[in-house]
Design a protein around this motif. Structure first.
Motif, PDB file in Angstrom:
ATOM      1  N   ALA A 259       1.053  -1.256  -0.030  1.00  0.00           N
ATOM      2  CA  ALA A 259      -0.075   0.014   0.104  1.00  0.00           C
ATOM      3  C   ALA A 259       0.995   1.248   0.162  1.00  0.00           C
ATOM      4  N   TYR A 263       1.468   4.110  -3.351  1.00  0.00           N
ATOM      5  CA  TYR A 263       1.291   5.754  -3.119  1.00  0.00           C
ATOM      6  C   TYR A 263       2.734   6.293  -3.534  1.00  0.00           C
ATOM      7  N   ALA A 279      -5.507   8.048   7.320  1.00  0.00           N
ATOM      8  CA  ALA A 279      -6.786   8.238   6.438  1.00  0.00           C
ATOM      9  C   ALA A 279      -6.324   7.460   5.039  1.00  0.00           C
ATOM     10  N   ASP A 280      -5.498   8.034   4.461  1.00  0.00           N
ATOM     11  CA  ASP A 280      -5.062   7.744   3.118  1.00  0.00           C
ATOM     12  C   ASP A 280      -4.704   6.227   3.268  1.00  0.00           C
ATOM     13  N   ASP A 282      -5.224   3.851   5.436  1.00  0.00           N
ATOM     14  CA  ASP A 282      -6.246   3.146   5.733  1.00  0.00           C
ATOM     15  C   ASP A 282      -7.068   2.817   4.506  1.00  0.00           C
ATOM     16  N   ASN A 283      -7.357   3.841   3.572  1.00  0.00           N
ATOM     17  CA  ASN A 283      -8.154   3.575   2.522  1.00  0.00           C
ATOM     18  C   ASN A 283      -7.522   2.824   1.312  1.00  0.00           C
ATOM     19  N   ARG A 284      -6.165   3.036   1.453  1.00  0.00           N
ATOM     20  CA  ARG A 284      -5.477   2.138   0.379  1.00  0.00           C
ATOM     21  C   ARG A 284      -5.572   0.544   0.839  1.00  0.00           C
ATOM     22  N   LYS A 286      -7.639  -0.755   2.407  1.00  0.00           N
ATOM     23  CA  LYS A 286      -8.920  -1.428   2.146  1.00  0.00           C
ATOM     24  C   LYS A 286      -9.045  -1.738   0.784  1.00  0.00           C
ATOM     25  N   GLU A 287      -8.487  -1.046  -0.086  1.00  0.00           N
ATOM     26  CA  GLU A 287      -8.327  -1.342  -1.577  1.00  0.00           C
ATOM     27  C   GLU A 287      -7.809  -2.645  -1.799  1.00  0.00           C
TER      28      GLU A 287
ATOM     29  N   LYS B 209     -14.385  -1.718 -10.445  1.00  0.00           N
ATOM     30  CA  LYS B 209     -13.537  -2.744  -9.750  1.00  0.00           C
ATOM     31  C   LYS B 209     -12.721  -3.577 -10.141  1.00  0.00           C
TER      32      LYS B 209
END
Lengths: 298, 298
Positions: A259, A263, A279-280, A282-284, A286-287, B209
């Motif tokens: 992750a 970035y 948050a960035d 965490d979002n990545r 989750k992806e 997706k």
């Protein structure tokens, strides 16, 4: 810690902060502090870069500043596939005289990341540690396999985990099959082996087990410089934070590292890493979960 | 349905049963029956091979047997990396006159797999179906992009899912970035796109997706022939069995297809596929779960 000049199909920069320790520290600083840095720079290295990392929890007692010397400089050009690159310039500068001294304040270090450098220097760092760290990660490259294989094998015998790319794993293991090469490398010392495959993700080998992590498919890889070091920094930073080095934790660490690396490649040098929020990340992450999650129905 | 002569770094066979339909049917027969075959063979095609597939639930009313003709023959040599191969011989034989007729008994078919062939023939098959199938999967290759792009685009407009490898996706999409190429291809018609990456697994694209499936790292790939068709057969067979074509089901289908393909490459031709038990498949799918499963701790 160094300077890079980079040219990619998307643009070019003449002189930007780089070096394994820089990328790894920026990535790891999202998860753990302090981060004890060991490196060498010249008087030309910007103090504000050091200050920015100090702000993130990095410490620099182990940084050798040579006031009248110049920092290591590398210049390279990437091709469209971003997997191949030409080295245009390598100026060792102060790195040629690098003889790291580990300060007493670093002796409690449990998680050690040895960036890609001459194996003799990596060995010297480990020999200066009075207590065996909980985890020693070794990075290396084909260059050292070509000119310093004996020292590299000695370093491998002292490491818990080796991190290399797939072609390096094939060269070191002397096998075309990645699985066979991994077995040969594990027999050289490191119980854990991480094989980085760029846009194809990464593999983790431990005993007879394998974990395969995807890479996030990206529209563009703007600049791959430092992606491997960012991966390593995220990986070890996460493991240090949860305080565990089991296979299960390492699997998660590889996702975290991936992750962070995804970035890193979005902008030149460590630029994107410096902007990231929790948050960035965490979002990545989750992806990555969405990317690899599936359920088999009967 | 055809004959292949194969040479790999591990050995060679002079004449072995092959063809997309053969591999796909063997794989799919583990999940669903009947499997309605459409193909053309010469009088030289062994009756016992047809009987063996009939035993597994395949039907052959759509098989055109040309008694005094010879079956399609392909001969190729694989290199050590198994990703590149040289075609030594391509004898179209009866395939040159292939004009498939869809029997009435096939009209209830809901899941259609169009093997790699001239797009005009693929279109002809679809045009003969009175009811739109639930799922139309199209396989193709760079050859048709070079010589029959207009027909291929027409076929793409009629398909739900395209299955190609990464270099073919780049060529068809006209983009080096796989993500960008995928968008371009999806705009040509197929809502779903599967990109096969051999030892690096496979990607599934649907709307915005992406699902990334790993490949099982293997000590040796004995013979990669038919792996893609086996993947397709396992994929569509599983979907037909659960009767669902959602993105979630397709993710599982890709794991099933990957598991089948990982067996296929263990021996020459479809030999290994013919031996498989339900327990074998179940065990291999569990290996895929272990391979890609992770949990992030805070």
């Amino acid at each position: 810690m160094a300077f890079d000049a980079l040219e990619t199909p998307f643009g070019k920069v003449d002189r930007i902060i780089g070096g394994s320790a820089t990328y790894a520290a920026w990535a790891a600083s999202n998860f753990i502090k302090p981060i004890h840095m060991v490196s060498i720079v010249g008087g030309d290295f910007p103090k504000e870069e050091i200050a920015a990392l100090e702000e993130r929890g990095a410490t620099f007692e182990g940084l050798d500043v040579v006031p009248d010397g110049k920092s290591f400089f590398w210049s390279g050009r990437y091709h469209l596939d971003m997997n191949t690159r030409d080295t245009l310039v390598t100026d060792l500068n102060v790195l040629a005289q690098f003889d790291p001294k580990i300060p007493d304040s670093y002796q409690d270090c449990e998680y050690v990341m040895l960036g890609n450098l001459a194996p003799a220097i990596q060995i010297s760092v480990l020999n200066q540690l009075k207590k065996r760290p909980k985890l020693v990660i070794l990075d290396t490259m084909n260059f050292w396999m070509d000119i310093a294989l004996d020292e590299l094998k000695q370093a491998l015998g002292m490491a818990d985990l080796l991190m290399v790319n797939d072609s390096e794993a094939r060269q070191l293991g002397g096998e075309h099959s990645i699985v066979k090469a991994a077995k040969k490398i594990q027999a050289m010392g490191p119980k854990y082996l991480v094989i980085k495959k760029g846009e194809h993700g990464a593999l983790l080998f431990y005993e007879g087990k394998i974990f395969s992590a995807p890479a996030l498919p990206l529209e563009d890889v703007f600049d791959p410089t430092g992606a491997g070091d960012t991966f390593a920094g995220g990986f070890i930073g996460y493991l240090a934070r949860i305080g565990d080095t089991s296979f299960e934790s390492m699997k998660a660490g590889i996702i975290i590292g991936s992750a962070m690396a995804s970035y890193c490649v979005e902008k030149f040098g460590p630029t994107r890493l410096k902007e990231l929020t929790a948050a960035d990340i965490d979002n990545r992450v989750k992806e990555f979960v969405a990317l690899s999650n599936f359920e088999i129905r009967e």
